[in-house]
Design a protein around this motif. Structure first.
Motif, PDB file in Angstrom:
ATOM      1  N   PRO A 260       0.824  -1.214   0.000  1.00 37.97           N
ATOM      2  CA  PRO A 260       0.000   0.000   0.000  1.00 37.97           C
ATOM      3  C   PRO A 260       0.856   1.262   0.000  1.00 37.97           C
ATOM      4  O   PRO A 260       2.052   1.230   0.298  1.00 37.97           O
ATOM      5  CB  PRO A 260      -0.796  -0.127   1.303  1.00 37.97           C
ATOM      6  CG  PRO A 260       0.065  -0.992   2.183  1.00 37.97           C
ATOM      7  CD  PRO A 260       0.752  -1.938   1.270  1.00 37.97           C
TER       8      PRO A 260
ATOM      9  N   SER B 234      -0.366   6.367   3.102  1.00 35.91           N
ATOM     10  CA  SER B 234      -1.580   6.547   3.903  1.00 35.91           C
ATOM     11  C   SER B 234      -2.233   5.207   4.211  1.00 35.91           C
ATOM     12  O   SER B 234      -2.668   4.951   5.339  1.00 35.91           O
ATOM     13  CB  SER B 234      -2.560   7.473   3.170  1.00 35.91           C
ATOM     14  OG  SER B 234      -2.842   6.963   1.871  1.00 35.91           O
ATOM     15  N   SER B 235      -2.289   4.324   3.211  1.00 38.17           N
ATOM     16  CA  SER B 235      -2.906   3.014   3.433  1.00 38.17           C
ATOM     17  C   SER B 235      -2.087   2.175   4.415  1.00 38.17           C
ATOM     18  O   SER B 235      -2.630   1.475   5.262  1.00 38.17           O
ATOM     19  CB  SER B 235      -3.055   2.265   2.105  1.00 38.17           C
ATOM     20  OG  SER B 235      -3.862   2.983   1.205  1.00 38.17           O
TER      21      SER B 235
ATOM     22  N   THR C   8      -2.595   3.438   7.914  1.00 42.74           N
ATOM     23  CA  THR C   8      -3.929   3.053   8.375  1.00 42.74           C
ATOM     24  C   THR C   8      -3.954   1.575   8.753  1.00 42.74           C
ATOM     25  O   THR C   8      -4.501   1.193   9.795  1.00 42.74           O
ATOM     26  CB  THR C   8      -4.974   3.347   7.280  1.00 42.74           C
ATOM     27  OG1 THR C   8      -4.945   4.743   6.960  1.00 42.74           O
ATOM     28  CG2 THR C   8      -6.365   2.950   7.743  1.00 42.74           C
ATOM     29  N   GLU C   9      -3.339   0.725   7.906  1.00 44.63           N
ATOM     30  CA  GLU C   9      -3.277  -0.703   8.201  1.00 44.63           C
ATOM     31  C   GLU C   9      -2.511  -0.978   9.489  1.00 44.63           C
ATOM     32  O   GLU C   9      -2.836  -1.898  10.242  1.00 44.63           O
ATOM     33  CB  GLU C   9      -2.606  -1.427   7.034  1.00 44.63           C
ATOM     34  CG  GLU C   9      -2.454  -2.929   7.231  1.00 44.63           C
ATOM     35  CD  GLU C   9      -1.697  -3.581   6.092  1.00 44.63           C
ATOM     36  OE1 GLU C   9      -1.191  -4.718   6.286  1.00 44.63           O
ATOM     37  OE2 GLU C   9      -1.594  -2.959   5.017  1.00 44.63           O
TER      38      GLU C   9
ATOM     39  N   THR D 241      -3.148   5.950  12.543  1.00 42.54           N
ATOM     40  CA  THR D 241      -3.893   7.016  11.864  1.00 42.54           C
ATOM     41  C   THR D 241      -3.651   8.381  12.498  1.00 42.54           C
ATOM     42  O   THR D 241      -3.668   9.403  11.804  1.00 42.54           O
ATOM     43  CB  THR D 241      -5.388   6.696  11.868  1.00 42.54           C
ATOM     44  OG1 THR D 241      -5.828   6.477  13.218  1.00 42.54           O
ATOM     45  CG2 THR D 241      -5.673   5.437  11.053  1.00 42.54           C
TER      46      THR D 241
ATOM     47  N   TRP E 165       5.219  -1.285   3.028  1.00 40.09           N
ATOM     48  CA  TRP E 165       4.530  -0.315   2.186  1.00 40.09           C
ATOM     49  C   TRP E 165       5.348  -0.153   0.907  1.00 40.09           C
ATOM     50  O   TRP E 165       6.455  -0.701   0.794  1.00 40.09           O
ATOM     51  CB  TRP E 165       4.298   1.020   2.907  1.00 40.09           C
ATOM     52  CG  TRP E 165       5.541   1.811   3.205  1.00 40.09           C
ATOM     53  CD1 TRP E 165       6.511   1.497   4.099  1.00 40.09           C
ATOM     54  CD2 TRP E 165       5.940   3.047   2.605  1.00 40.09           C
ATOM     55  NE1 TRP E 165       7.498   2.452   4.098  1.00 40.09           N
ATOM     56  CE2 TRP E 165       7.171   3.420   3.186  1.00 40.09           C
ATOM     57  CE3 TRP E 165       5.379   3.873   1.638  1.00 40.09           C
ATOM     58  CZ2 TRP E 165       7.849   4.586   2.831  1.00 40.09           C
ATOM     59  CZ3 TRP E 165       6.057   5.042   1.283  1.00 40.09           C
ATOM     60  CH2 TRP E 165       7.275   5.397   1.883  1.00 40.09           C
TER      61      TRP E 165
END
Length: 409
Positions: free
Chosen positions: A106, A109-110, A113-114, A118, A231
């Protein structure tokens, strides 16, 4: 006339040699000579009646005409038939279709979040400059505090201190948990360029000598790493807090509870601007004695300059700053006071001279400091005694020279 002929025939029969006497050969003029013709005796002489004496006649052997047979063909042995070749092996089954490619890691940002980071995501999105940095190739590892350990933030502009915290959390190289677990640790280069390190970026240093992975930043403040997440640009390492921006040597020594006496000595020599020099000298390593090391007798303040210089090492060009992973067994360091500090490693303990390092990697704006449990130079009373011995020895040498060579002064 018939009587004469009969007489000749009888006479020839009585006087003719036998076949045995002729060796099995026919008598001349008999057999084939008569049939095939004898060039010396024409056939007509055989049928004339006259006075010639004829060789007795013998019946020839039966004549057989030679028979011509076609040549017998050469007999070529027929080779035994070779066995038929084995049938070709069946073609291999087609390979299985390749597995589908793994899903692409990802984006920032993803991934955050994962990783349940956040709040930190909101923190770095607050500053366009920082958000651009985190989406650039300059960031390969993100040290992100989890939501559980990160205080709720209101969306506002980051202060310079907070911006420096965000830069410290952005590692320029890809780092994973296995790298951080290296003994005695790993030095991570960050995107914080505010330090006085000869052009290098500021660092944070891991220490895995315990059961958990800890990372020290400014002033030796520690955060712990809990897990990692991939990531598209590298790794997210989830921590239990933000890094602390470094401060100067004088500020760090004054805030460290174990080193109040050293801070007092720094303050004492500050009148001579020596502390300002140390705070502004790039790439320094300082071994700070803890307070118990100053419990002996003697005027430490009078020896402040000698004590301070005996615990400070300035990295020359090509040398490394003395973060703990850079200190190796047998390494000799030359302090500003001219004394040699030898590094030794015993198990998981690091020593400098006789002093054991009891607290490591207090990151400074211009280097690093470690706390040791002993003075690394002789204390004042030993220094004074040493000076007296040296003075006595010099006097003794002069006296001996005068006695031997008649030197008069």
């Amino acid at each position: 006339m018939w009587s004469n002929s009969l007489f000749v025939v009888l006479l020839s029969a009585l006087t003719a040699p036998s076949a045995a006497q002729l060796g099995g050969r026919p008598a001349p003029g008999a057999g084939p000579d008569r049939l095939e013709g004898n060039p010396g005796r024409p056939h007509h002489q055989d049928i004339h009646h006259g006075p010639q004496l004829h060789t007795p006649y013998h019946h020839p052997k039966p004549y057989t005409h030679p028979v011509s047979y076609p040549p017998e063909p050469k007999h070529t042995p027929t080779p035994s038939p070779s066995p038929p070749p084995p049938p070709p092996p069946p073609p291999p089954p087609p390979p299985p279709p390749p597995p589908p490619p793994p899903p692409a890691p990802p984006a920032v940002s993803s991934a955050l979040t994962e990783a349940n980071c956040t709040a930190f995501l909101s923190f770095i999105q607050t500053s366009p400059e920082i958000w651009t940095l985190y989406n650039s190739p300059s960031v390969r590892t993100i040290f992100a505090p989890s939501d559980a350990s990160f205080a709720s933030l209101r969306r506002r502009a980051l202060s310079p201190y907070e911006q420096q915290q965000a830069e410290l959390a952005a590692d320029t190289a890809q780092t994973d948990m296995a790298t951080l677990r290296l003994i005695p640790g790993h030095i991570s280069q960050t995107n914080d360029k505010s330090g006085n390190l000869g052009g290098d970026g500021q660092v944070v240093v891991s220490d895995s000598r315990g059961s958990e992975v800890r990372i020290t930043s400014g002033g030796g403040q520690v955060v712990r790493v809990n897990k990692e997440v991939d990531w598209e640009g590298g790794k997210v390492l989830v921590t239990d807090g933000l890094f602390t921006p470094p401060r100067s040597l004088s500020q760090t020594a004054g805030s460290e509870g174990l080193t109040g006496e050293f801070a007092r000595l720094l303050k004492k020599i500050g009148i001579q601007r020596r502390v300002t020099d140390l705070d502004n000298t790039p790439r320094i390593t300082v071994f700070i004695p803890w307070d118990q090391a100053f419990e002996g007798e003697g005027d430490f303040e009078a020896e402040a300059q000698r004590i301070i210089d005996g615990h400070v090492v300035v990295a020359k060009e090509g040398d490394k700053i003395g973060y703990l992973p850079n200190l190796v067994d047998g390494q000799a360091l030359t302090a500003e006071g001219g004394n040699t500090l030898t590094v030794s490693v015993k198990g998981k303990e690091w020593y400098v001279g006789e002093g054991r390092i009891v607290k490591t990697n207090l990151i400074l704006t211009n280097g690093v400091a470690h706390v040791v449990d002993k003075l690394l130079v002789p204390p004042p009373e030993e220094s004074a005694a040493s000076e007296k011995v040296e003075g006595f020895m010099m006097t003794l040498v002069v006296v001996v020279a005068a006695t031997l060579f008649g030197v008069v002064w």
